[in-house]
Design a protein around this motif. Structure first.
Motif, PDB file in Angstrom:
ATOM      1  N   MET A   1     -48.474 -48.524   3.171  1.00 23.21           N
ATOM      2  CA  MET A   1     -48.489 -49.529   3.803  1.00 23.21           C
ATOM      3  C   MET A   1     -49.720 -49.788   4.712  1.00 23.21           C
ATOM      4  O   MET A   1     -50.247 -48.535   5.185  1.00 23.21           O
ATOM      5  N   ARG A   2     -50.230 -50.941   5.071  1.00 21.00           N
ATOM      6  CA  ARG A   2     -51.453 -51.007   6.108  1.00 21.00           C
ATOM      7  C   ARG A   2     -50.920 -51.739   7.378  1.00 21.00           C
ATOM      8  O   ARG A   2     -49.952 -52.534   7.314  1.00 21.00           O
ATOM      9  N   ILE A   3     -51.554 -51.522   8.205  1.00 15.97           N
ATOM     10  CA  ILE A   3     -51.102 -51.857   9.695  1.00 15.97           C
ATOM     11  C   ILE A   3     -52.377 -52.677  10.115  1.00 15.97           C
ATOM     12  O   ILE A   3     -53.370 -52.141  10.082  1.00 15.97           O
ATOM     13  N   ALA A   4     -52.233 -53.813  10.850  1.00 17.47           N
ATOM     14  CA  ALA A   4     -53.474 -54.477  11.166  1.00 17.47           C
ATOM     15  C   ALA A   4     -52.913 -55.363  12.518  1.00 17.47           C
ATOM     16  O   ALA A   4     -51.691 -55.610  12.735  1.00 17.47           O
ATOM     17  N   ILE A   5     -53.811 -55.582  13.522  1.00 14.26           N
ATOM     18  CA  ILE A   5     -53.667 -56.471  14.694  1.00 14.26           C
ATOM     19  C   ILE A   5     -54.668 -57.651  14.351  1.00 14.26           C
ATOM     20  O   ILE A   5     -55.853 -57.336  14.448  1.00 14.26           O
ATOM     21  N   HIS A   6     -54.013 -58.597  14.307  1.00 11.36           N
ATOM     22  CA  HIS A   6     -55.095 -59.985  14.478  1.00 11.36           C
ATOM     23  C   HIS A   6     -54.768 -60.546  15.540  1.00 11.36           C
ATOM     24  O   HIS A   6     -53.706 -60.909  15.918  1.00 11.36           O
ATOM     25  N   ALA A   7     -56.111 -60.923  16.134  1.00 11.88           N
ATOM     26  CA  ALA A   7     -56.002 -61.476  17.387  1.00 11.88           C
ATOM     27  C   ALA A   7     -56.980 -62.628  17.557  1.00 11.88           C
ATOM     28  O   ALA A   7     -58.053 -62.416  16.869  1.00 11.88           O
ATOM     29  N   VAL A   8     -56.594 -63.751  18.131  1.00  9.03           N
ATOM     30  CA  VAL A   8     -57.616 -64.729  18.628  1.00  9.03           C
ATOM     31  C   VAL A   8     -58.557 -64.258  19.469  1.00  9.03           C
ATOM     32  O   VAL A   8     -58.057 -63.764  20.640  1.00  9.03           O
ATOM     33  N   GLY A   9     -59.676 -64.489  19.289  1.00  5.53           N
ATOM     34  CA  GLY A   9     -60.823 -64.215  20.432  1.00  5.53           C
ATOM     35  C   GLY A   9     -61.549 -62.970  20.047  1.00  5.53           C
ATOM     36  O   GLY A   9     -60.960 -62.104  19.117  1.00  5.53           O
ATOM     37  N   ARG A  10     -62.568 -62.685  20.714  1.00  9.70           N
ATOM     38  CA  ARG A  10     -63.520 -61.512  20.261  1.00  9.70           C
ATOM     39  C   ARG A  10     -63.548 -60.587  21.446  1.00  9.70           C
ATOM     40  O   ARG A  10     -63.764 -61.144  22.650  1.00  9.70           O
ATOM     41  N   LEU A  11     -63.320 -59.457  21.227  1.00 11.65           N
ATOM     42  CA  LEU A  11     -63.397 -58.290  22.076  1.00 11.65           C
ATOM     43  C   LEU A  11     -65.014 -58.110  22.420  1.00 11.65           C
ATOM     44  O   LEU A  11     -65.662 -57.697  21.203  1.00 11.65           O
ATOM     45  N   LYS A  12     -65.693 -58.060  23.244  1.00 12.34           N
ATOM     46  CA  LYS A  12     -67.081 -57.711  23.646  1.00 12.34           C
ATOM     47  C   LYS A  12     -67.325 -56.365  23.743  1.00 12.34           C
ATOM     48  O   LYS A  12     -66.464 -55.622  23.975  1.00 12.34           O
ATOM     49  N   ALA A  13     -68.447 -55.795  23.510  1.00 15.66           N
ATOM     50  CA  ALA A  13     -68.751 -54.543  23.471  1.00 15.66           C
ATOM     51  C   ALA A  13     -68.547 -54.039  24.992  1.00 15.66           C
ATOM     52  O   ALA A  13     -68.771 -54.848  25.985  1.00 15.66           O
ATOM     53  N   GLY A  14     -67.955 -52.792  25.332  1.00 14.82           N
ATOM     54  CA  GLY A  14     -67.588 -52.207  26.258  1.00 14.82           C
ATOM     55  C   GLY A  14     -66.331 -51.474  26.442  1.00 14.82           C
ATOM     56  O   GLY A  14     -65.825 -51.012  25.264  1.00 14.82           O
ATOM     57  N   PRO A  15     -65.781 -51.174  27.619  1.00 14.60           N
ATOM     58  CA  PRO A  15     -64.514 -50.081  27.484  1.00 14.60           C
ATOM     59  C   PRO A  15     -63.339 -50.854  26.965  1.00 14.60           C
ATOM     60  O   PRO A  15     -62.627 -49.883  26.306  1.00 14.60           O
ATOM     61  N   GLU A  16     -63.020 -52.039  27.068  1.00 10.87           N
ATOM     62  CA  GLU A  16     -61.961 -52.461  26.078  1.00 10.87           C
ATOM     63  C   GLU A  16     -61.960 -52.199  24.525  1.00 10.87           C
ATOM     64  O   GLU A  16     -61.024 -51.934  23.995  1.00 10.87           O
ATOM     65  N   ARG A  17     -62.868 -52.420  24.136  1.00  6.75           N
ATOM     66  CA  ARG A  17     -63.468 -52.450  22.743  1.00  6.75           C
ATOM     67  C   ARG A  17     -63.309 -50.871  22.314  1.00  6.75           C
ATOM     68  O   ARG A  17     -62.849 -50.450  21.098  1.00  6.75           O
ATOM     69  N   GLU A  18     -64.147 -50.202  23.137  1.00  7.41           N
ATOM     70  CA  GLU A  18     -64.189 -48.508  22.909  1.00  7.41           C
ATOM     71  C   GLU A  18     -62.655 -47.765  23.044  1.00  7.41           C
ATOM     72  O   GLU A  18     -62.239 -47.252  21.792  1.00  7.41           O
ATOM     73  N   LEU A  19     -61.872 -48.286  23.858  1.00  6.46           N
ATOM     74  CA  LEU A  19     -60.391 -47.950  24.049  1.00  6.46           C
ATOM     75  C   LEU A  19     -59.421 -48.411  22.791  1.00  6.46           C
ATOM     76  O   LEU A  19     -58.806 -47.646  22.052  1.00  6.46           O
ATOM     77  N   THR A  20     -59.837 -49.659  22.430  1.00 10.21           N
ATOM     78  CA  THR A  20     -58.967 -50.356  21.336  1.00 10.21           C
ATOM     79  C   THR A  20     -59.357 -49.498  19.903  1.00 10.21           C
ATOM     80  O   THR A  20     -58.441 -48.980  19.271  1.00 10.21           O
ATOM     81  N   ASP A  21     -60.811 -49.454  19.777  1.00  9.27           N
ATOM     82  CA  ASP A  21     -61.053 -48.748  18.541  1.00  9.27           C
ATOM     83  C   ASP A  21     -60.831 -47.130  18.457  1.00  9.27           C
ATOM     84  O   ASP A  21     -60.503 -46.648  17.360  1.00  9.27           O
ATOM     85  N   ARG A  22     -60.593 -46.540  19.625  1.00  5.34           N
ATOM     86  CA  ARG A  22     -60.410 -45.286  19.576  1.00  5.34           C
ATOM     87  C   ARG A  22     -58.727 -44.908  19.301  1.00  5.34           C
ATOM     88  O   ARG A  22     -58.295 -44.089  18.394  1.00  5.34           O
TER      89      ARG A  22
END
Length: 160
Positions: A1-22
């Protein structure tokens, strides 16, 4: 099974993107051992419509059009049910055990989800009664996916 998060809007580079990606990276690596073949995130462009209802409708249509066939969908919505991490993990495990091809968490735009998406959602979940910025909701969703995988695998990350 695949899991995905589909979200409206773009996360800019920075701590929020880094933590989400981690958290998504941790979930993807840990999930392989328990039958989660992929964990990913997808961003949907925000609507430019002038009225909130039109924006919600356009964003809902874009999110719905992007769903994989047979996906179980969880709309993250302030009017949804509040559940604990163990129940969320049980939902993930149940979908996996039923051979559901994908489980998708849906995060709407600033105005929320459109009625078509809410009607289509398998479940509506709220991360409590507080209002969070969409960047924080993405981090919370990614962390809960990782936490669910650790619960299902018996890893000590989750302590209840």
């Amino acid at each position: 099974m695949r899991i995905a998060i589909h979200a409206v809007g773009r996360l800019k580079a920075g701590p929020e993107r880094e933590l989400t990606d981690r958290y998504l990276d941790r979930a993807a690596k840990s999930g392989r051992a328990i039958g989660i073949t992929a964990v990913a995130s997808r961003e949907i462009a925000e609507s430019r419509a002038a009225r909130a209802e039109a924006r919600k409708d356009e964003e809902a249509a874009a999110l719905l059009a992007d769903l994989p066939d047979g996906a179980v969908t969880i709309a993250l919505d302030e009017g949804g049910e509040t559940i604990d991490s163990a129940r969320f993990a049980a939902l993930v495990g149940s979908a996996r055990d039923r051979s559901v091809p994908a489980l998708v968490l849906l995060i709407g735009g600033a105005d929320g989800h459109g009625p078509a998406l809410l009607a289509r959602a398998s479940l509506k979940v709220a991360f409590g009664r507080l209002t969070f910025p969409h960047q924080i909701v993405r981090i919370l969703a990614a962390e809960q996916v990782y936490r669910a995988i650790t619960i299902l695998s018996g890893h000590p990350y989750h302590r209840s």
